[in-house]
Structure formats: C-alpha cells, structure tokens
Scaffold this active site. Structure first.
Site, short mmCIF file in Angstrom:
data_model
loop_
_atom_site.label_atom_id
_atom_site.label_comp_id
_atom_site.label_asym_id
_atom_site.label_seq_id
_atom_site.Cartn_x
_atom_site.Cartn_y
_atom_site.Cartn_z
N GLY A 157 0.81 -1.19 0.00
CA GLY A 157 0.00 0.00 0.00
C GLY A 157 0.84 1.24 0.00
CB SER A 158 1.83 3.89 -0.34
OG SER A 158 2.53 2.90 -1.04
CG ASN A 159 0.64 5.95 4.99
OD1 ASN A 159 -0.48 5.47 5.02
ND2 ASN A 159 1.61 5.54 5.80
CG ASN B 17 -2.73 1.85 0.79
OD1 ASN B 17 -1.94 1.77 1.70
ND2 ASN B 17 -2.38 2.19 -0.45
N PRO C 269 5.62 5.04 0.37
CG PRO C 269 7.06 4.55 -1.39
CD PRO C 269 6.66 5.66 -0.47
#
Length: 806
Positions: free
Chosen positions: A240-242, A515, A262
């Site tokens: 996912g990631s922020n 995400n 990421p």
C-alpha cells in the site's frame, strides 16, 4: 513563476568532456578528484555523479545517454537483483534454479518456478510484448522511451562487460550462468510484469492450475461468505502506502509540500532504487524507481512532487462460462457454441543430475482471456461452469512513458494532462503538490469498464453473487454480449474507463490517501458517485487512514503539540516518524481498566491466565511504535486478537457522518475482548518474552553480521509508519512489505527542498557500502538531503564523478 535549474560550470564542463570524441572515461573522487582510466569504445555518453549513500545523479545530452548512465550505475549496485528478475520474465527459473524451487511474489504468495515459467513463457509465445512495442504512441512507447531503454540495457551491459561475471562483487550471482548481457526486450518484459502485478501475476497459480475437468466434476459447495483475503488485493499483504499532498493553505510558506511513504517489499523484485536524472532543458527529476525501470516513479522536479498509493480498484474481472455437458472446453456465448483455444508452452527444467528436460503446459483461451481455476474464490473449472480471466493491463505497456511524462510536468495541471494522455498507471493512486500551492489527488489507474448497472444485470449466479458480496469483485456472465466490458470515448484503449469517469480532487489545503478508496481524500469534499469497481463510498476507513487524516487536521489546526499551525518541512518529517499507534490511542485506557477488573481470565482452551502484570505495562506504554516502546509488543498481540472478535470490538459503530472518529470505544464486556487480553499475555509468556518487551528488541532486520532495530508497527495496530512483518522462529520480526522509500519535499522561493530515506538502502549486494547505511539511518530516524541543484551536488563531501563514453 516557474524556476528551472541551471547547470553549474563544473557540470557543463564534465558533460562537454563526456561528449568529446576519443576521450577516455574518467572516475573522479571527492572535492579534489583524481582521474582513473576506464576502457572506451563508441556510441553513448553520460556523467554519473554519486553523492552520499550511493545516490547517482545522471547527466546526459540525450535520452539514450541518460538511460546508459542510469543502467551502468544501477548495475554497480544491483546487478544480481535485475539479472534474477529477467530470468523470471524470460521463463527460465526452472532451467537455472530447478522446477521445484519457489520465490515470493508481492501479491501471489509462494510461486513455484515451473508454474512461473509456464506463465511467462505463454506471454513470450503469444508475442504480447512485441505486439505492444509495434504500436504507435500513446498505446506504444515513444521514441524517447525507446532511447532510454536502449541506453539502459547498454549501460548495464557495459558494467557487466567491464567487471566480468566471474568477478562480480555480489557473491549471490558471481560466476552464475544466469547472469548475461540484457536486451531491450528483456526490459520491456519486466515493465509488462509490473503492469500485471495487481492482476494476472496475483493469480498466477490459478491461471496455471486451470485444466479441463473430468466428466463428473461438480462445483464446490458455497459458504455464506468468502474468507477474508480470498480475492487478493493490495491491502491483503500490506502492499500500500501513505501520501499527503499539501496546498498553500496547509503550509507555513504558502507553497506546496508532499510526503510520500510507499509500503513495498524489502526483498525481491519490487524494491525501490533512488536516482536523479538530468537532461538539460528537457528533464530534471529526482526520486526513486522500481528495479530496472529507467524513469522516476515517485519523486519531484523543480515545480511538482508526487507519490503513489495502491488503489482499491480492480484491474480484472472473471467471466463465468456455461459449459457444454461432456465438453468442458466448449462454452455458450450469445446463443452459439464457442470452443476454447489450447495454447501449449514448453520450458526447460533442470533435473537432479543437472541435465535439462522439456516440460509443457497447455493453457485454454477464451474470447475473454485464459481459463483459471481458483478454489479459494469458489471459481472452479468443473463440468458445468468455468471461469475466464480478463485483465485490463494485458495491453498496457504505457507505464514508462506515463512516468517520463509526469517527470516533465511543470505543475499539477500538466501532471494531470500527462495522465490523461498516456493512461498508463496500472494500479496506483497519485497525490501531488506543486510550487503554486495546489494539492492534487487522482485515482487515474486503469480499471475495467464495468458500471454498477452492468453489475446489476450481469452478476446473477450463486458464485458471482458470493464473490461480489464478499469482495466486491464482479464475476460477469460470459454467455451474454451485453456483459462484455464497455469503453469510454476518452479511453486510450477499449475496455477501460476513460479519465473523465475517474475520481479526482484539487485542493488548496490538503489531500491524503492511505489505501482506502478515493472517498475521503479530504473529508471536507468527499468524492462520490463513482462505479463500485473503482472503490467503495460511505464505508469505514482503516485506522491508518483515520490517523493520517487526524495528523493533518491537527497540524493545520495547531492542536498536535507542535509549534504554530500548518506544516513546515521539519514538522512533516516529524509526523512521518512519530509512530503513533492509533488503536492504542483509541482503546488502551479501556483495555487497562478491563485488565484491572479481570485479574484472572479463562481462555477457550480452559487455562486461567493471571494478567495482573499486564495492567501497569499497558498503562505505561507510550502509545507509539518506537524502538524503546515498552508494551508495544504486548499490545500487538492483544489488538491482533481483538480485530477478529465476532461482531466487532467497538461500542460506537461506524457513522458515515463521522468517518474519521468512528468506530470507537472498546467493548470491554464482550467475552472475546476479555479473552484477547488473556491470550496476548499467555503467548508472550509461552515465548519467554517479558510483557514489557520493547519493540526494538524484537523488530530487527539482518544486514550481514548486524541486526538493525527498526521502528514502526502494523496495519491492524493503526500505524501510519506501517510494517507487515514476518514472525521468525526466535519470535523476532523482519519486515516484508513496509515503509520503503520515504520522501518529504517542500517548494520554496529558492526551489524544491527534498529529504528522503530508503529504509532498506540502495544496494542488494551485501559487500556494498550502500547495503545497510540508510537502514541504520532509518533506525535513527535520520534523513538524506535530496541534492537537486548542481551546487548541492558539487558540495557533497562524498562526491564521486564517473564520465562514461561508448
């Protein structure tokens, strides 16, 4: 005003020197460099300046030279990693590593070598990549990308030729027969592999497992719902990631700012590599790319910075086929019978005595795509029904051009235009901020054109309804033409939504994504009205999403304990590594009270657990995932059990009118919640771990002889700095999918200021000085200055310069 960097005299002279006919290649070290001769031939030229931590700044006067310098620098650090990736995409794992071996795919789990080879050989046999290369832009590569890729292969091969396979510094592939010069086609196959990451390769085993059933093979009995994760998506493995993009209302200096975080694998083919690429007057971009990719995927230039998070949209749909009794390769379409097309692929496999023998597998193709057999999702090929797999990224080789065009953008408007033209982003959201103070969110990734109306009329069978109700994946009726994918007029290829149907938002305060779907990129302006195959709306967000929003809102309001309001770059960095554990913030105090009320807890297995020691440990815990966070390990065990409580652990349910703050309040009267605490205490004792074990004593990543402690915590814990860990036999954790390339960029009057850390370091070679240096920095929460201007590069105390010509 747009600002363009200017080449310093030193850099200009180096570039001119590199282009002089007959000039020997030169390596310069440090502020007062000395020259080292390298062999010269003819064709490409580039200058590679390495700054601290091995970050290459590649300077060239054409795209071929830019790729050449990048390929050479990358090979110095990761020759074995790319060589193995190319063995995979060329269907040669069984040949070199044996058919029984396996490797870990990012979404597909353990992949047997032989199955992998059959899959990739089928792509080769079909000439898929070659056909896409024959197309004209935007469906096929631009001339600029063709030059980049050609140069990248030549640069990689230059390093291999100079060093020699038998003298490679990385012991993992030194002298290996599978290390060889690479071709442009090898690289394009790698880019095609990346496009399929969240679709076909996630179902690789199921695609290879599909074979015609026996005459009396019946469907599986259906449960009420599918188990969680039965349909793999990015979030299932923590992939996912922020990202946070800030506009002028959200920053102290009134310009844009961006945080990219990421969460990608620490090992394997989806690692990042940091680089700075400069082609004067055309391209000047700094950031990171995945292994073997010749452009920056996450990064910044002088005017705009961007990052990505994995999107919730599906990139595929199965089609349910009605089969002819007694003929499992014949199916009904539009009232007519159609016969599947068998396609046999053959690979070479190494036997126990070292000889090679051919192995073959037959895939069965339908008008939609290949058949697949997926018992986990109850999509099995039986005597009555079968399932074909259609992948929207099966015709997507636009990814390199997409990111090259984004790297040239002078702001979010041009970045958006680049996405609208190429439509090559395969499976991620984009968040960007520019020097004019605009923040931008878009889910512009490829998505099959399946509207909610089509789902209503084409998802009707028991299996289709089960899959859709459980995972929101449409399994379409393959017997009806009206259930085929649609197409928008602005779509670059048939069968997908055009950019006008995808969620987008431009703000002057902020946008975020962690995400979850597009819905709450900014709660002040929810995005609604999009088709369900893209994502959900009005549903509960993860703890990580909620924490990210709260951290931004608290900073803009000045209520988070830091100085002032709105973000400075340093405060954005602090937010990234504050390691707040949001589940603890919401639930810890109630759990401590529950602990005191229930000093002895009866587990389901009949054991009584004395939990009195746990109460003060949890009470003293600092609610963070720092190295010294005593009690964080105990909380991890508790919250993992709480999240699976029947009916949920919360007293206050999710409210669409308050999505950032609900659900909340621990239901301490629920017997399973009480048992979760007893189970957490018992497992710690069974492992021989003190209840107040600090996180840094169990989270340690091996790097040669060192075990480097790392901070951060898991998805169910609600941590922004997120790690999906593998539990080891000694009850320590090592990262799998986790924080990787972290980048914080602020635009100022003097241009962009960027800081980064590549948590697992630049090189996969254990003998490299760049194998663990940034991992130690990450452990200390240190950052690397992203040197962007020529003056910044020239002033680096560890500068080395390599002038290449061929």
């Amino acid at each position: 005003m747009r600002r363009r960097g200017r080449l310093a005299p030193l850099a200009l002279s180096l570039l001119l020197f590199a282009c002089e006919p007959g000039t020997d290649d030169t390596v310069l070290q440090g502020p007062s460099p000395s020259a080292v001769r390298l062999e010269a031939s003819g064709g490409y030229s580039a200058t590679v300046r390495r700054t601290s931590h091995g970050i290459p700044h590649v300077l060239a006067n054409d795209y071929a030279g830019l790729g050449y310098g990048y390929g050479y620098a990358f090979a110095q650090d990761n020759v074995c990693a790319l060589a193995e990736i190319l063995v995979t995409v060329n269907a040669e794992r069984s040949r070199y590593f044996g058919p029984e071996g396996t490797y870990v795919a990012t979404l597909g789990g353990d992949i047997p070598n032989l199955k992998s080879d059959f899959f990739y050989q089928s792509i080769k046999d079909a000439g898929t990549v070659e056909s896409l290369l024959a197309l004209t832009p935007p469906r096929g590569p631009s001339e600029e990308v063709r030059q980049l890729v050609r140069g990248y292969a030549a640069g990689f091969n230059r390093y291999l030729r100079e060093t020699g396979v038998d003298a490679l510094p990385d012991p993992r592939c030194r002298g290996a027969e599978w290390v060889r010069p690479i071709t442009e086609l090898d690289l394009y196959r790698r880019y095609y592999q990346l496009s399929l990451l969240a679709s076909s390769t996630a179902f690789l085993n199921a695609l290879v497992d599909a074979r015609p059933p026996g005459p009396l093979t019946l469907p599986l009995p259906l449960p009420d719902v599918l188990p969680a994760g039965a349909i793999p998506r990015g979030a299932d493995l923590g992939l996912g990631s922020n990202a946070i993009a800030l506009g002028h209302e959200g920053t102290r200096n009134g310009r844009g700012m961006l945080l990219g975080n990421p969460h990608f694998p620490w090992e394997g083919s989806e690692r990042f590599y940091q680089v700075h690429l400069t082609l004067p007057g055309q391209l000047d971009v700094s950031g990171a790319s995945l292994l073997g990719v010749p452009v920056v995927l996450i990064g910044h230039n002088a005017n705009v910075a961007w990052s990505h998070t994995v999107s919730t949209g599906f990139r595929f749909t199965p089609y349910e086929l009605k089969l002819v009794p007694g003929s499992p390769t014949t199916y009904l379409y539009n009232g007519q019978l159609e016969t599947m097309t068998p396609r046999t692929s053959t690979v070479l496999a190494r036997t126990a005595d070292g000889t090679l023998e051919p192995r073959s597998h037959t895939f069965y193709w339908t008008r939609f795509g290949p058949m697949f057999h997926y018992p986990e999702g109850f999509m099995t090929w039986n005597s009555l029904t079968g399932y074909a797999f259609r992948d929207v990224n099966a015709t997507n080789l636009r990814v390199v051009d997409q990111f090259l065009a984004m790297g040239k953008a002078h702001g979010v408007d041009e970045l958006k235009q680049a996405q609208d033209y190429w439509q090559g982003i395969p499976w991620v959201n984009t968040l960007a901020a520019d020097d004019q103070g605009r923040a931008y969110y878009a889910d512009s990734a490829t998505v099959p054109h399946v509207t909610d109306a089509k789902v209503a009329r084409c998802v009707l069978s028991p299996v289709s309804l089960l899959v859709y109700q459980s995972a929101r994946l449409p399994v379409l009726d393959g017997s009806r033409p009206d259930c085929e994918w649609g197409t928008d007029a602005d779509a670059v290829q048939p069968g997908m939504f055009g950019p006008g149907r995808m969620p987008r938002l431009t703000r002057t305060d902020y946008v975020t994504n962690s995400n979850d779907s597009y819905w709450l990129s900014n709660p002040e302006e929810p995005l609604t009205g999009y088709d369900g195959i893209i994502g959900d709306e009005g549903t509960a967000r993860t703890l990580r999403t909620r924490l990210g929003l709260k951290m931004v809102q608290g900073r803009l309001a000045g209520t988070d304990g830091m100085e002032g309001r709105n973000f400075t770059l340093e405060q954005l960095q602090t937010v990234m590594f504050n390691n707040r554990n949001h589940s603890g913030e919401l639930l810890r105090d109630a759990a401590v009270a529950m602990c005191r009320r229930n000093p002895f807890i009866l587990l389901e297995d009949g054991r009584w657990v004395d939990v009195r020691e746990a109460c003060p440990v949890l009470e003293r815990w600092n609610l963070r995932g720092d190295l010294d966070s005593a009690g964080a390990v105990l909380w991890r065990q508790f919250i993992a059990r709480v999240t699976v409580v029947t009916g949920g652990p919360y007293l206050v349910p999710f409210l669409a009118t308050d999505p950032v703050n609900t659900p909340r309040t621990l239901n301490t009267l629920h017997p399973q919640v009480v048992q979760a605490l007893g189970g957490a205490v018992q497992v710690m004792r069974d492992r021989g771990q003190p209840l107040d074990t600090a996180l840094g004593t169990v989270q340690r990543v091996p790097r040669n002889d060192a075990r480097i402690p790392y901070h951060g915590c898991g998805e169910v814990e609600g941590c922004f700095n997120q790690f999906s860990n593998w539990l080891q036999p000694d009850f320590t954790y090592v990262p799998f999918v986790a924080t990787s390339f972290v980048m914080a960029v602020s635009f100022t009057d003097a241009g962009p200021v960027g800081r980064s850390v590549l948590a697992y370091s630049q090189s996969t070679n254990p003998a490299s000085p760049y194998f663990a240096d940034q991992t130690w920095m990450y452990s200390r929460k240190d950052w690397v200055d992203m040197r962007f201007t020529e003056a910044d590069i020239a002033s680096d105390p560890n500068l080395s310069v390599t002038v290449l010509q061929e």
